[in-house]
Design an enzyme around this catalytic site. Structure first.
Site, PDB file in Angstrom:
ATOM      1  N   GLU A 138       0.839  -1.210   0.000  1.00  0.00           N
ATOM      2  CA  GLU A 138       0.000   0.000   0.000  1.00  0.00           C
ATOM      3  C   GLU A 138       0.865   1.248   0.000  1.00  0.00           C
ATOM      4  O   GLU A 138       0.566   2.221  -0.681  1.00  0.00           O
ATOM      5  CB  GLU A 138      -0.933  -0.011   1.214  1.00  0.00           C
ATOM      6  CG  GLU A 138      -2.006  -1.094   1.110  1.00  0.00           C
ATOM      7  CD  GLU A 138      -2.866  -1.179   2.341  1.00  0.00           C
ATOM      8  OE1 GLU A 138      -2.326  -1.500   3.427  1.00  0.00           O
ATOM      9  OE2 GLU A 138      -4.064  -0.931   2.252  1.00  0.00           O
ATOM     10  N   GLU A 185      -4.089  -9.275   3.885  1.00  0.00           N
ATOM     11  CA  GLU A 185      -4.840  -8.910   5.077  1.00  0.00           C
ATOM     12  C   GLU A 185      -6.021  -9.843   5.366  1.00  0.00           C
ATOM     13  O   GLU A 185      -6.334 -10.102   6.524  1.00  0.00           O
ATOM     14  CB  GLU A 185      -5.332  -7.464   4.978  1.00  0.00           C
ATOM     15  CG  GLU A 185      -4.244  -6.430   5.148  1.00  0.00           C
ATOM     16  CD  GLU A 185      -3.500  -6.100   3.860  1.00  0.00           C
ATOM     17  OE1 GLU A 185      -3.573  -6.895   2.881  1.00  0.00           O
ATOM     18  OE2 GLU A 185      -2.837  -5.062   3.823  1.00  0.00           O
TER      19      GLU A 185
HETATM   20  N1  T1G Z   1       4.471  -7.333  11.795  1.00  0.00           N
HETATM   21  C1  T1G Z   1       5.154  -7.669  12.920  1.00  0.00           C
HETATM   22  N2  T1G Z   1       5.990  -8.734  12.999  1.00  0.00           N
HETATM   23  C2  T1G Z   1       6.128  -9.487  11.887  1.00  0.00           C
HETATM   24  C3  T1G Z   1       5.449  -9.202  10.680  1.00  0.00           C
HETATM   25  C4  T1G Z   1       4.590  -8.067  10.659  1.00  0.00           C
HETATM   26  N3  T1G Z   1       3.911  -7.718   9.563  1.00  0.00           N
HETATM   27  N4  T1G Z   1       5.811 -10.147   9.760  1.00  0.00           N
HETATM   28  C5  T1G Z   1       6.673 -10.967  10.380  1.00  0.00           C
HETATM   29  N5  T1G Z   1       6.862 -10.584  11.653  1.00  0.00           N
HETATM   30  C6  T1G Z   1       7.738 -11.198  12.646  1.00  0.00           C
HETATM   31  C7  T1G Z   1       7.387 -12.658  12.903  1.00  0.00           C
HETATM   32  O1  T1G Z   1       6.356 -12.752  13.871  1.00  0.00           O
HETATM   33  C8  T1G Z   1       8.717 -13.179  13.404  1.00  0.00           C
HETATM   34  O2  T1G Z   1       8.843 -12.731  14.753  1.00  0.00           O
HETATM   35  C9  T1G Z   1       9.733 -12.413  12.565  1.00  0.00           C
HETATM   36  O3  T1G Z   1       9.056 -11.227  12.127  1.00  0.00           O
HETATM   37  C10 T1G Z   1      10.203 -13.203  11.372  1.00  0.00           C
HETATM   38  O4  T1G Z   1       9.005 -13.590  10.667  1.00  0.00           O
HETATM   39  C11 T1G Z   1      -2.602  -1.651   7.049  1.00  0.00           C
HETATM   40  C12 T1G Z   1      -3.126  -3.911   8.423  1.00  0.00           C
HETATM   41  C13 T1G Z   1       7.417 -11.247   5.690  1.00  0.00           C
HETATM   42  C14 T1G Z   1       7.223 -13.408   4.424  1.00  0.00           C
HETATM   43  O5  T1G Z   1       0.703 -10.416   6.623  1.00  0.00           O
HETATM   44  O6  T1G Z   1       4.396 -13.162   5.679  1.00  0.00           O
HETATM   45  O7  T1G Z   1      -0.279  -4.592   6.597  1.00  0.00           O
HETATM   46  O8  T1G Z   1       8.875 -14.997  15.849  1.00  0.00           O
HETATM   47  O9  T1G Z   1       9.512 -16.041  10.740  1.00  0.00           O
HETATM   48  O10 T1G Z   1       9.865 -16.698   7.317  1.00  0.00           O
HETATM   49  O11 T1G Z   1      -3.423  -2.941   5.282  1.00  0.00           O
HETATM   50  O12 T1G Z   1       6.910 -12.871   8.083  1.00  0.00           O
HETATM   51  O13 T1G Z   1      11.015 -13.788  15.365  1.00  0.00           O
HETATM   52  O14 T1G Z   1       9.449 -12.927  17.134  1.00  0.00           O
HETATM   53  O15 T1G Z   1       7.669 -15.128   9.249  1.00  0.00           O
HETATM   54  O16 T1G Z   1      11.393 -14.732   6.657  1.00  0.00           O
HETATM   55  C15 T1G Z   1       0.321  -7.698   6.413  1.00  0.00           C
HETATM   56  C16 T1G Z   1       3.274 -11.308   7.452  1.00  0.00           C
HETATM   57  C17 T1G Z   1       0.235  -7.116   7.781  1.00  0.00           C
HETATM   58  C18 T1G Z   1       3.059 -10.319   6.322  1.00  0.00           C
HETATM   59  C19 T1G Z   1       8.891 -13.144   6.261  1.00  0.00           C
HETATM   60  N6  T1G Z   1       1.592  -8.391   6.268  1.00  0.00           N
HETATM   61  N7  T1G Z   1       4.641 -11.802   7.478  1.00  0.00           N
HETATM   62  O17 T1G Z   1       8.902 -14.557   6.482  1.00  0.00           O
HETATM   63  O18 T1G Z   1      10.102 -14.637   8.730  1.00  0.00           O
HETATM   64  S1  T1G Z   1      -1.346  -6.370   8.057  1.00  0.00           S
HETATM   65  C20 T1G Z   1       1.678  -9.725   6.432  1.00  0.00           C
HETATM   66  C21 T1G Z   1       5.076 -12.740   6.592  1.00  0.00           C
HETATM   67  C22 T1G Z   1      -1.289  -4.940   7.144  1.00  0.00           C
HETATM   68  C23 T1G Z   1      -2.406  -2.913   6.263  1.00  0.00           C
HETATM   69  C24 T1G Z   1      -2.563  -4.162   7.069  1.00  0.00           C
HETATM   70  C25 T1G Z   1       6.467 -13.258   6.803  1.00  0.00           C
HETATM   71  C26 T1G Z   1       7.481 -12.738   5.774  1.00  0.00           C
HETATM   72  P1  T1G Z   1       9.587 -13.666  15.858  1.00  0.00           P
HETATM   73  P2  T1G Z   1       9.000 -14.960   9.862  1.00  0.00           P
HETATM   74  P3  T1G Z   1      10.135 -15.225   7.266  1.00  0.00           P
END
Ligand code: T1G
Length: 701
Positions: free
Chosen positions: A105, A125
């Site tokens: 976004e 999302e």
């Molecule tokens: N926010 C906070 N922490 C996150 C995070 C995030 N978006 N994504 C990952 N982490 C943390 C995860 O919990 C872990 O923490 C560490 O980072 C490594 O993650 C307004 C509201 C990016 C493909 O859905 O898909 O945007 O366990 O083990 O395998 O519209 O993380 O070490 O403490 O998964 O290399 C939308 C979710 C959010 C992406 C990387 N975004 N993340 O994979 O590492 S909502 C997502 C992923 C949003 C807007 C809306 C994957 C990754 P810890 P990991 P990875």
């Protein structure tokens, strides 16, 4: 210079580099840093164009899921993105690795987007029970049109760099560094070679056909995709009205239980790797041996082949070896077809796969996983042979789903090398792996098992030794309640229907037919000798088995099947049930679907709490992970103990006390539940307490 971003200048280009490990999550700290950096570059007359790019493995993982509570702190993401979109200077987003959710976004609010090869973008999302809440439903739709936006936003799926290019999400995909890609694009914008188009200025053609088709399809599912569709429809409005509609729908979902459940499931998938042994050294695992070429053994072998491990699969005779190899090769061919394996990796896997009747083929492997017949004597004899045959330090793992691993380990002279690796069928697909730690299992064997689990894309959950470990133990309790409900008056189809309405893909009786009623009976026979006399026992399933009706594999079980397709209820089961009620002098009563679900969920919670207080599981979120990723517990419900927090511990106790009036043996309030009420604790508190102290109230961990 902020810790979260780096401001750079190259000629008349200003650059903002996002640098907030581990994932450049757009929490209030990073949003503020970007906002301040952007303001500085806007006010710098030397700067004629602004580039945003990311440091690290990828651009950004989107909004900070850990910090949703602070999402409304200024500058909110929508406010920041409006600033970028309204910029008088051209804004270019240079993307690499991953740009998901709010990250995409942010890029969409820029005036141009470029990428390096391998980029993946998504608006995932809806998988968190939300919708893109920072302009994604408005700006993506303006770029791609309604039909494509529905596909991307309502599925939450990942798009490759090629698809992003073809949809116009990015203007070009180049080699080289993402920083150079951004600078080159900015220079071309300034010379006029590249045209920028602020997304907000684009118009959307109404596509009623796509919207109506999606409306029909989504109406039966979760709320978030339905609300996302409403937001996409609003993209035909002027941008500010569309953004306002999107924000209102987003805030509605943010308060919802689906969002809470799905976000909990997101963290559950990652939390389980935080174990006491995590800091231990690990052993090097190169070659893997699997003993047993049945359904589980071939599935396990395939899982390791797909992950790139050389595998030696051992069976008892030449015919079984041939059949086992054929099964693994078929599975690998399927993985190749689905794009889970490249041509080269597929060829390598087949070349490295050894299948043999000779156990001595395992002399050089680093990990052996046994998946032979579920019989203690058979397993002990095999482990005795492996003990002498395998080299020192080889990990000896059993795939048993309920046998006592301490007894298996005792058959060897190296109990510290013995561990349980409980896969779920189909083993190359199901993500859960219960890592069952026996009394003498060495910490480094546990640590190595968790590392291996990640390498084969499994979700490992640490379990202690008990009958059924975590998942099957809770499943047994759940199944018993379903059988009690049928004895007491509920129709088995009604029970199945109530639980599929709750969100399970299949009800317990249909699952029993699929798994094989004879398998469940064998387990009941095994535990019959130790079954307490006070425990209620339903003979219905045994009487069905006595007819030779084992479920789908025999064409009859609780249901009837034709060519493996369920065709309807087995009409003779009702007579069996009614005869049993009469024999037990049970006056059948009716249950509504809500009562059925309440009893089943409460039974799962009750057993889960016992698993926790006995220290079999480390923390509540581990138990949720087991049920979510191995037993089809509906993800948007978050798992049994997350759901217990939503129901309320007091209510759970009240239900158990109410049911115990009918059956005071099965229904007993676990001590830990009463302690939690006294301490005003939730299971979420226990998860946090474990993370802080490594201990849980009531558990032995
Ligand atoms: N926010 C906070 N922490 C996150 C995070 C995030 N978006 N994504 C990952 N982490 C943390 C995860 O919990 C872990 O923490 C560490 O980072 C490594 O993650 C307004 C509201 C990016 C493909 O859905 O898909 O945007 O366990 O083990 O395998 O519209 O993380 O070490 O403490 O998964 O290399 C939308 C979710 C959010 C992406 C990387 N975004 N993340 O994979 O590492 S909502 C997502 C992923 C949003 C807007 C809306 C994957 C990754 P810890 P990991 P990875």
């Amino acid at each position: 210079m902020s810790d979260n971003v780096r401001i750079e200048r190259e000629d008349n280009i200003g650059l903002i580099c996002l640098n907030k490990p581990p994932v450049n999550a757009l929490g209030v700290a990073l949003r503020t840093s970007i906002y301040n950096a952007f303001s500085e570059l806007l006010s710098d007359d030397q700067v004629k164009a602004i580039v945003l790019y990311g440091e690290g493995r990828f651009f950004s993982a989107g909004a900070d899921i850990k910090d949703f509570a602070r999402a409304a702190e200024k500058p909110t993401l929508p406010e920041l993105l409006k600033t970028l979109n309204d910029s008088p200077k051209p804004v270019i987003a240079a993307l690499h690795g991953v740009a998901f959710g709010g990250a995409l976004e942010l890029a969409l609010s820029a005036h141009l987007r470029v990428a390096t090869h391998g980029l993946k973008v998504a608006l995932p999302e809806v998988k968190l029970g939300l919708l893109p809440g920072a302009g994604g439903t408005q700006r993506l739709t303006r770029l791609t049109g309604i039909a494509a936006a529905i596909d991307v936003i309502c599925s939450g799926r990942h798009l490759s760099d090629k698809e992003a290019l073809s949809l116009g999400i990015v203007t070009r995909v180049v080699d080289g560094t993402v920083r150079d890609a951004g600078i080159t694009a900015a220079k071309e914008v300034l010379t006029g070679e590249l045209k920028t188009v602020p997304t907000d200025s684009l118009r959307v053609e109404l596509d009623d056909a796509a919207l109506s088709a999606a409306q029909d399809k989504l109406s039966k599912g979760l709320t978030a995709p339905q609300r996302a569709l409403e937001a996409i429809r609003a993209a035909t409005l002027p941008i500010d009205e569309g953004l306002a509609k999107e924000r209102a729908l987003f805030m509605e979902l943010m308060q919802g239980e689906e969002r809470a459940g799905l976000v909990h499931a997101f963290f559950a998938e990652r939390a389980t790797s935080k174990i006491p042994e995590a800091s231990n050294a690990t052993r090097t695992i190169v070659r893997v041996g699997v003993v047993g070429g049945g359904t589980m053994g071939t599935g396990i072998a395939a899982a390791f082949c797909i992950a790139g491990f050389p595998v030696s699969l051992i069976e008892t005779d030449a015919k079984c070896v041939t059949n086992a190899r054929a099964t693994v090769e078929k599975t690998l061919a399927g993985a190749l077809k689905r794009g889970k394996l490249s041509e080269q990796d597929h060829a390598d896997a087949l070349e490295q796969l050894i299948t043999s009747i000779e156990l001595r083929e395992l002399a050089s492997v680093d990990l052996v996983i046994e998946a032979v017949f579920e019989d203690m004597v058979v397993k002990q004899e095999l482990f005795q042979k492996l003990d002498t045959l395998c080299k020192p330090n080889t990990i000896l793992a059993t795939n048993t789903s309920y046998l006592d691993i301490n007894q298996i380990a005792a058959a060897t002279n190296r109990p510290d090398d013995v561990i349980g690796l409980h896969f779920f069928s189909p083993a190359h697909i199901m993500r859960l792996l219960e890592v069952v730690v026996a009394d003498k299992t060495a910490p480094e064997v546990v640590a190595t098992s968790f590392e291996i689990a990640r390498r084969i894309s499994k979700i490992p959950v640490r379990s202690g030794v008990c009958d059924g470990f975590i998942g099957n133990r809770i499943l047994t309790s759940y199944r018993k309640v379903c059988e009690y409900l049928v004895l007491d008056g509920a129709d088995f189809q009604q029970v199945d229907h109530a639980l599929t309405d709750f969100g399970f893909a299949m009800g317990p009786f249909a699952v029993g037919d699929l798994a094989g009623l004879d398998i469940a009976r064998a387990s009941r026979v095994r535990t019959a000798v130790t079954r307490p006399p006070e425990e209620r026992y339903s003979r219905v399933a045994d009487l069905i088995c006595d007819q030779g009706w084992f479920g789908s594999k025999t064409g009859s079980g609780y249901y009837l099947y034709s060519d493996d397709k369920l065709t309807g209820p087995n009409p003779q089961v009702q007579a069996i049930v009614e005869n049993e009620r009469a024999a037990l002098s049970i006056a059948a009563k009716s249950f509504d679907d809500g009562e059925i679900v309440a009893r089943c969920v409460t039974a799962m919670i009750q057993e889960a709490v016992k698993v926790l207080e006995e220290g079999i599981a480390l923390r509540p979120i581990d138990i949720d992970a087991v049920k979510l990723f191995g037993y089809g517990f509906p993800k948007h419900r978050g798992g049994p103990l997350h759901l217990a927090d939503q129901i309320g511990i007091d209510t759970v106790i009240a239900r158990i006390e109410d049911y115990s009036a009918e059956d005071s043996y099965f229904w007993q309030v676990p001590r830990l539940l009463r302690d939690m009420v006294k301490r005003k604790q939730t299971f979420s508190d226990l998860n946090a307490q474990y993370d802080a102290t490594g201990k849980n109230d009531g558990s032995k961990a």
